[in-house]
Design a protein around this motif. Structure first.
Motif, PDB file in Angstrom:
ATOM      1  N   UNK A   1       0.859  -1.182   0.000  1.00 17.80           N
ATOM      2  CA  UNK A   1       0.000   0.000   0.000  1.00 17.80           C
ATOM      3  C   UNK A   1       0.894   1.230   0.000  1.00 17.80           C
ATOM      4  N   UNK A   2       0.541   2.187  -0.810  1.00 17.79           N
ATOM      5  CA  UNK A   2       1.342   3.415  -0.867  1.00 17.79           C
ATOM      6  C   UNK A   2       1.160   4.212   0.413  1.00 17.79           C
ATOM      7  N   UNK A   3       2.158   5.023   0.732  1.00 23.56           N
ATOM      8  CA  UNK A   3       2.077   5.819   1.966  1.00 23.56           C
ATOM      9  C   UNK A   3       0.915   6.806   1.924  1.00 23.56           C
ATOM     10  N   UNK A   4       0.534   7.257   0.718  1.00 25.59           N
ATOM     11  CA  UNK A   4      -0.592   8.190   0.591  1.00 25.59           C
ATOM     12  C   UNK A   4      -1.917   7.516   0.948  1.00 25.59           C
ATOM     13  N   UNK A   5      -1.948   6.184   0.882  1.00 28.96           N
ATOM     14  CA  UNK A   5      -3.190   5.456   1.138  1.00 28.96           C
ATOM     15  C   UNK A   5      -3.277   4.894   2.548  1.00 28.96           C
ATOM     16  N   UNK A   6      -2.184   4.934   3.293  1.00 31.82           N
ATOM     17  CA  UNK A   6      -2.203   4.392   4.651  1.00 31.82           C
ATOM     18  C   UNK A   6      -3.207   5.140   5.502  1.00 31.82           C
ATOM     19  N   UNK A 122      -4.208  -2.332 -15.141  1.00 32.45           N
ATOM     20  CA  UNK A 122      -4.692  -1.883 -13.838  1.00 32.45           C
ATOM     21  C   UNK A 122      -4.920  -3.069 -12.898  1.00 32.45           C
ATOM     22  N   UNK A 123      -5.405  -4.170 -13.457  1.00 31.31           N
ATOM     23  CA  UNK A 123      -5.776  -5.317 -12.628  1.00 31.31           C
ATOM     24  C   UNK A 123      -4.645  -6.327 -12.418  1.00 31.31           C
ATOM     25  N   UNK A 124      -3.477  -6.082 -12.988  1.00 30.47           N
ATOM     26  CA  UNK A 124      -2.336  -6.995 -12.795  1.00 30.47           C
ATOM     27  C   UNK A 124      -2.022  -7.242 -11.321  1.00 30.47           C
ATOM     28  N   UNK A 125      -2.040  -6.209 -10.455  1.00 28.30           N
ATOM     29  CA  UNK A 125      -1.729  -6.479  -9.046  1.00 28.30           C
ATOM     30  C   UNK A 125      -2.715  -7.430  -8.364  1.00 28.30           C
ATOM     31  N   UNK A 126      -3.894  -7.615  -8.959  1.00 27.18           N
ATOM     32  CA  UNK A 126      -4.889  -8.544  -8.386  1.00 27.18           C
ATOM     33  C   UNK A 126      -4.880  -9.892  -9.101  1.00 27.18           C
ATOM     34  N   UNK A 127      -3.922 -10.105  -9.983  1.00 31.48           N
ATOM     35  CA  UNK A 127      -3.817 -11.391 -10.663  1.00 31.48           C
ATOM     36  C   UNK A 127      -4.288 -11.378 -12.102  1.00 31.48           C
ATOM     37  N   UNK A 129      -7.020  -9.888 -15.353  1.00 32.41           N
ATOM     38  CA  UNK A 129      -8.447  -9.756 -15.668  1.00 32.41           C
ATOM     39  C   UNK A 129      -9.273 -11.004 -15.363  1.00 32.41           C
ATOM     40  N   UNK A 130      -8.729 -12.191 -15.599  1.00 40.03           N
ATOM     41  CA  UNK A 130      -9.506 -13.423 -15.432  1.00 40.03           C
ATOM     42  C   UNK A 130      -9.255 -14.138 -14.115  1.00 40.03           C
ATOM     43  N   UNK A 131      -8.567 -13.494 -13.194  1.00 38.68           N
ATOM     44  CA  UNK A 131      -8.223 -14.153 -11.930  1.00 38.68           C
ATOM     45  C   UNK A 131      -9.439 -14.245 -11.002  1.00 38.68           C
ATOM     46  N   UNK A 132      -9.453 -15.255 -10.128  1.00 37.55           N
ATOM     47  CA  UNK A 132     -10.539 -15.359  -9.137  1.00 37.55           C
ATOM     48  C   UNK A 132     -10.632 -14.114  -8.255  1.00 37.55           C
ATOM     49  N   UNK A 133      -9.499 -13.515  -7.948  1.00 34.11           N
ATOM     50  CA  UNK A 133      -9.515 -12.321  -7.095  1.00 34.11           C
ATOM     51  C   UNK A 133     -10.231 -11.160  -7.792  1.00 34.11           C
ATOM     52  N   UNK A 134     -10.005 -10.995  -9.094  1.00 35.19           N
ATOM     53  CA  UNK A 134     -10.683  -9.930  -9.839  1.00 35.19           C
ATOM     54  C   UNK A 134     -12.166 -10.247  -9.981  1.00 35.19           C
TER      55      UNK A 134
END
Length: 161
Positions: A1-6, A122-127, A129-134
């Motif tokens: 998580x970025x420091x701006x989002x903490x 955009x969705x790469x960090x969540x696995x 486009x077709x990932x279960x997490x997305x």
């Protein structure tokens, strides 16, 4: 998580993500002569046309979540650019139906490809486009969008007592 989002609230994070997405789409579709709002309109029109529908401006406003007056302004602008046709609905003379022109369909297909690539990144960090997490993330977003939220109707304090 970025420091701006903490420590940020979910509302702030939703706002920041929506702004990040809007700016990214604006930049990505600018070479095609579109803004993010125009892209939202033509991409929605494209999908509705593929489903056999020729929506009115009101139906398109409801579908996109944009204000009807703003959809009307965008449609006029896109009509001037030769991408959209506006016509009176033969069943309701007050309603204006919208359709993409041939050029509008071509520009929209290209824009959809560009935005799909952007979405994939955009969705790469969540696995991806077709990932279960997305897929779960998409369900969560849909649940939030489907939840009624009327800012003009504050919670009833008597019910909470």
């Amino acid at each position: 998580m970025s420091t701006a989002s903490e420590g940020a609230t979910p509302g702030f994070l939703v706002w920041r993500l929506s702004m990040k997405w809007r700016v990214a789409v604006d930049r990505a579709v600018a070479p095609l002569g579109l803004t993010h709002a125009q892209y939202s309109l033509v991409a929605s029109l494209y999908g509705m046309h593929r489903a056999g529908r020729r929506p009115s401006q009101r139906q398109l406003a409801d579908h996109t979540g944009l204000e009807a007056l703003y959809v009307s302004k965008l449609a006029r602008s896109l009509e001037g650019a030769g991408l959209v046709e506006r016509a009176r609905d033969p069943r309701d003379p007050r309603a204006v139906q919208l359709a993409l022109t041939e050029e509008g369909r071509e520009v929209t297909r290209r824009a959809i490809d560009v935005v799909q690539g952007l979405l994939g990144r955009l969705l790469e960090p969540l696995g991806g486009l077709d990932s279960p997490r997305v897929q779960e993330f998409t369900r969560d977003l849909t649940a939030l969008l489907d939840a009624p939220l009327d800012p003009l109707d504050p919670p009833n304090d008597k019910e909470q007592s």
